[in-house]
Design an enzyme around this catalytic site. Structure first.
Site, mmCIF file in Angstrom:
data_model
loop_
_atom_site.group_PDB
_atom_site.id
_atom_site.type_symbol
_atom_site.label_atom_id
_atom_site.label_comp_id
_atom_site.label_asym_id
_atom_site.label_seq_id
_atom_site.Cartn_x
_atom_site.Cartn_y
_atom_site.Cartn_z
ATOM 1 N N GLU A 177 0.699 -1.805 -4.095
ATOM 2 C CA GLU A 177 1.838 -2.246 -3.275
ATOM 3 C C GLU A 177 1.626 -3.653 -2.695
ATOM 4 O OE1 GLU A 177 2.599 -0.095 0.380
ATOM 5 O OE2 GLU A 177 4.644 -0.844 0.490
ATOM 6 N N LYS A 219 4.505 -0.408 -6.470
ATOM 7 C CA LYS A 219 5.429 -0.226 -5.343
ATOM 8 C C LYS A 219 5.843 -1.612 -4.877
ATOM 9 C CE LYS A 219 5.975 1.962 -0.824
ATOM 10 N NZ LYS A 219 5.758 3.211 -0.093
HETATM 11 P P1 13P Z 1 9.076 1.406 4.508
HETATM 12 O O1 13P Z 1 9.929 2.154 3.535
HETATM 13 O O2 13P Z 1 9.320 1.754 5.934
HETATM 14 O O3 13P Z 1 9.077 -0.072 4.230
HETATM 15 O O4 13P Z 1 7.576 1.859 4.238
HETATM 16 C C1 13P Z 1 7.112 1.992 2.941
HETATM 17 C C2 13P Z 1 5.683 1.735 2.891
HETATM 18 O O5 13P Z 1 4.933 2.545 2.392
HETATM 19 C C3 13P Z 1 5.182 0.465 3.454
HETATM 20 O O6 13P Z 1 3.833 0.312 3.182
#
Ligand code: 13P
Length: 332
Positions: A177, A219
């Site tokens: 991510e 992600k």
């Molecule tokens: P949000 O959907 O609140 O952005 O969080 C997702 C997430 O895992 C951020 O690291």
């Protein structure tokens, strides 16, 4: 490696997505405080129970990302959360980074900590709690043409790749991510350039570290004008730019891409996902796409709950209603 692909495919199964319930203790306490709930360990546990033991979530959720505190906790029924999720066919995952710190070479930017001792932590999670996947979040801040710097992108990408390789070695799927932040007054054009540069650094680093792309999940944020830009993009604008960047930069061997909500409202995150799913289909995108939201799935339920036991049925109903909307947006 076949096992990794099977886990990844399960995580992005049609109509299902991932709940990100992996807020660190500090973040979880801040979120609870917004709804008048005191940030104690017991309140955090009860708040997690609201979501993780809500009847019917298995229709919409393939996985849940947990924080280490929650891994060791039990629901109100006395059963470990990880066990009751697995019993309903929902794969428990674990956030394994240790948060962020300023990047010494560019202190307005953040790099993610946690490479040290990662292998030992990973085998502990896997063997004790049977987690099937993990998450590591890097943060990409946009400020005009100044940020992000190439050095910060490269350093964060290198850490994501090191993490991904270590996770695959213990037979779990790494969620990678690199979160491009929505905060800021940048244009959507700038966000598109930054997402492109981010993904290039990440996939270069994954290749350098010999990470098996068929056993990772990406992600990502959507391509949006900055939250403080004064501009609200249409879902079609968001979808076209997001799919264009992803198709140009994410190899087809990646088994799935999931989106974070990033501070969008629940409706905005739902409508943008709907348009993205539609554009992906029209343009022949090679990977399944789904949600991995924290705030956009939790906000309405936390507001309905407000820390009161008698509100739990209404809070769970709000959660299920949002899950249904987001899931339906994927297949519309
Ligand atoms: P949000 O959907 O609140 O952005 O969080 C997702 C997430 O895992 C951020 O690291």
């Amino acid at each position: 490696m076949t096992d990794l692909l099977a886990i990844a495919k399960t995580l992005v199964a049609p109509g299902k997505g991932i709940l990100a319930a992996d807020e660190s203790t500090v973040t979880a306490n801040k979120r609870l405080a917004l709804y008048g709930v005191e940030g104690t360990e017991e309140n955090r546990r009860v708040g997690r129970d609201l979501f993780l033991n809500a009847p019917g979530i298995e229709e919409y959720l393939s996985g849940v990302i947990l924080y280490s505190e929650t891994l060791a906790q039990k629901g109100n029924d006395g059963v470990l959360f990880t066990k009751s999720l697995a019993a309903r066919g929902i794969i428990p995952g674990i956030k394994v980074d240790e948060g962020t710190e300023p990047f010494p070479e560019s202190p307005d930017e953040l790099i993610t900590r946690g490479v040290l001792g990662l292998c030992e932590r990973l085998s502990g999670f896997h063997e004790t709690y049977h987690t099937g996947f993990t998450k590591w979040r890097a943060v990409v801040r946009i400020e005009g043409d100044r940020l992000p710097t190439a050095q910060a992108l490269v350093e964060n990408a290198k850490r994501l790749a090191t993490y991904a390789r270590d996770v695959q070695e213990v037979a779990m799927v790494p969620i990678i991510e690199p979160e491009m932040l929505y905060e800021g007054n940048h244009s959507r054009v700038r966000a598109k350039q930054v997402l492109e540069a981010t993904l290039k650094s990440v996939f270069d680093a994954l290749a350098d570290h010999s990470v098996d792309l068929s056993g990772v999940i990406l992600k990502t944020a959507m391509v949006l004008s900055g939250h403080e830009s004064g501009r609200m993009d249409t879902p079609e604008e968001v979808a076209n730019d997001t799919i264009e960047v992803l198709m140009a930069n994410v190899p087809a061997s990646v088994p799935g891409i999931v989106f974070l909500s990033g501070g969008q409202s629940p409706d905005q995150a739902t409508e943008n996902l709907r348009a993205i799913a539609k554009a992906a289909k029209e343009k022949g995108a090679p990977w399944p796409l789904t949600f991995s939201y924290a705030r956009a799935l939790q906000e309405e339920a936390l507001e309905a709950w407000a820390g009161k036991e008698e509100n739990i049925p209404a809070a769970r109903a709000a959660f299920l209603a949002r899950l249904k909307k987001v899931s339906e947006a994927l297949t519309a």
